[in-house]
Design a protein around this motif. Sequence first.
Motif, PDB file in Angstrom:
ATOM      1  N   ALA A  54      47.655  38.936  46.148  1.00 27.35           N
ATOM      2  CA  ALA A  54      46.991  40.235  46.111  1.00 27.35           C
ATOM      3  C   ALA A  54      47.855  41.274  45.408  1.00 27.35           C
ATOM      4  N   ALA A  55      49.167  41.247  45.679  1.00 23.00           N
ATOM      5  CA  ALA A  55      50.070  42.201  45.039  1.00 23.00           C
ATOM      6  C   ALA A  55      50.148  41.964  43.534  1.00 23.00           C
ATOM      7  N   MET A  56      50.207  40.714  43.126  1.00 25.79           N
ATOM      8  CA  MET A  56      50.329  40.413  41.704  1.00 25.79           C
ATOM      9  C   MET A  56      49.043  40.732  40.948  1.00 25.79           C
ATOM     10  N   MET A  57      47.899  40.537  41.597  1.00 28.72           N
ATOM     11  CA  MET A  57      46.604  40.779  40.956  1.00 28.72           C
ATOM     12  C   MET A  57      46.110  42.210  41.137  1.00 28.72           C
ATOM     13  N   HIS A  58      46.857  43.002  41.906  1.00 25.74           N
ATOM     14  CA  HIS A  58      46.444  44.380  42.213  1.00 25.74           C
ATOM     15  C   HIS A  58      45.050  44.402  42.846  1.00 25.74           C
ATOM     16  N   THR A  59      44.890  43.575  43.862  1.00 31.74           N
ATOM     17  CA  THR A  59      43.615  43.514  44.561  1.00 31.74           C
ATOM     18  C   THR A  59      43.881  43.437  46.061  1.00 31.74           C
ATOM     19  N   SER A  60      42.847  43.285  46.857  1.00 28.32           N
ATOM     20  CA  SER A  60      43.006  43.221  48.310  1.00 28.32           C
ATOM     21  C   SER A  60      43.346  41.799  48.744  1.00 28.32           C
ATOM     22  N   ARG A  61      43.920  41.688  49.942  1.00 28.58           N
ATOM     23  CA  ARG A  61      44.209  40.361  50.479  1.00 28.58           C
ATOM     24  C   ARG A  61      42.918  39.590  50.731  1.00 28.58           C
ATOM     25  N   THR A  62      41.870  40.297  51.106  1.00 26.73           N
ATOM     26  CA  THR A  62      40.588  39.620  51.341  1.00 26.73           C
ATOM     27  C   THR A  62      40.082  38.960  50.069  1.00 26.73           C
ATOM     28  N   ARG A  63      40.174  39.698  48.964  1.00 27.88           N
ATOM     29  CA  ARG A  63      39.708  39.133  47.693  1.00 27.88           C
ATOM     30  C   ARG A  63      40.605  37.983  47.254  1.00 27.88           C
ATOM     31  N   ALA A  64      41.905  38.135  47.442  1.00 30.00           N
ATOM     32  CA  ALA A  64      42.831  37.053  47.103  1.00 30.00           C
ATOM     33  C   ALA A  64      42.528  35.809  47.928  1.00 30.00           C
ATOM     34  N   ALA A  65      42.254  36.009  49.223  1.00 31.21           N
ATOM     35  CA  ALA A  65      41.910  34.877  50.090  1.00 31.21           C
ATOM     36  C   ALA A  65      40.609  34.214  49.648  1.00 31.21           C
ATOM     37  N   THR A  77      48.295  29.948  39.206  1.00 32.20           N
ATOM     38  CA  THR A  77      47.236  29.894  38.200  1.00 32.20           C
ATOM     39  C   THR A  77      45.924  30.204  38.900  1.00 32.20           C
ATOM     40  N   VAL A  78      45.271  31.265  38.482  1.00 36.34           N
ATOM     41  CA  VAL A  78      43.994  31.677  39.072  1.00 36.34           C
ATOM     42  C   VAL A  78      42.921  31.444  38.012  1.00 36.34           C
ATOM     43  N   ARG A  79      42.078  30.449  38.257  1.00 36.55           N
ATOM     44  CA  ARG A  79      41.075  30.071  37.263  1.00 36.55           C
ATOM     45  C   ARG A  79      40.162  31.239  36.928  1.00 36.55           C
ATOM     46  N   GLY A  80      40.056  31.509  35.632  1.00 41.17           N
ATOM     47  CA  GLY A  80      39.216  32.602  35.180  1.00 41.17           C
ATOM     48  C   GLY A  80      39.882  33.960  35.192  1.00 41.17           C
ATOM     49  N   VAL A  81      41.129  34.023  35.670  1.00 41.89           N
ATOM     50  CA  VAL A  81      41.834  35.309  35.757  1.00 41.89           C
ATOM     51  C   VAL A  81      43.126  35.302  34.946  1.00 41.89           C
TER      52      VAL A  81
END
Length: 269
Positions: free
Chosen positions: A201-212, A241-245
């Motif tokens: 979440a920190a690396m993607m600048h998003t919420s933990r919920t979205r990362a989960a 590696t986050v597919r599509g991101v």
Amino acid sequence: MAYSSDLPAARGFIPPQSDEERRLMRRVEELCRVARERGIPRYMGFLSDREQDLAKAACHKADFAAIRFWGGYAGAERKVLCLEPPESWQEEPVAYLRMTAMGAGGDRLPGHRDYLGSILGLGLDRVCIGDLLADPEDPKVFYAVVLADKQEFIASELSSAGHCPVRVETCDRLPSHLEQGIERELKEATVSSLRADAVLAAMMHTSRTRAADYIAAGRVEINHLPLRAAHETVYAHDIFTVRGVGRYQLAEIGGKSRKDRVFISFFQY
């Protein structure tokens, strides 16, 4: 950034997780045997970081120490396994291509995915191709590190990438501004814990919920292995590696803040 010795170090070796990985290790062991018994160098195509770890373990199991990994330049990601017995003759396993987009500009310029897909479309395996590097000094130019015995074939057969015609030339080396690798912007953050979802979440600048959610959907790998659960612990130098991101590396883990949060540094590929 402050550092603390009681935080986890780098991730330990993970044994082979599939038949494909076990075959890779057996192949490396066989190459070690041939190199030792015949006193000749053996080479294995470009390997990912995960495959390099497996290859190292196979060489250790085979008690073969005369190894190196070479990807054509300092900081290469994909590297060739070089098994070179002492006093044996050595080959240069890699070569270089300069690929220039012709008559295109802006968003129409081919990118990494376009070049990789076009080269693989010539009927080559992924192990034939190392890193593909955009030239920061010329947006129309990409460089490719390839197996030496595939250089001429690719140069003569590759004529387009994406929907853009390209000119392909062989070259003896990368330009000096690429030989030391690409400088990546190192970023810093704090996380509540070293759980995978918190760090992602920190690396993607998003919420933990979205990362989960990304993890639960099977879209996240760490070091080329599927991430099974959001609560798994992560370690320094792990590659996400986050597919599509995109891809991220957890470069370092620091100490803790006054609020008991962990300092991390990371970069995006």
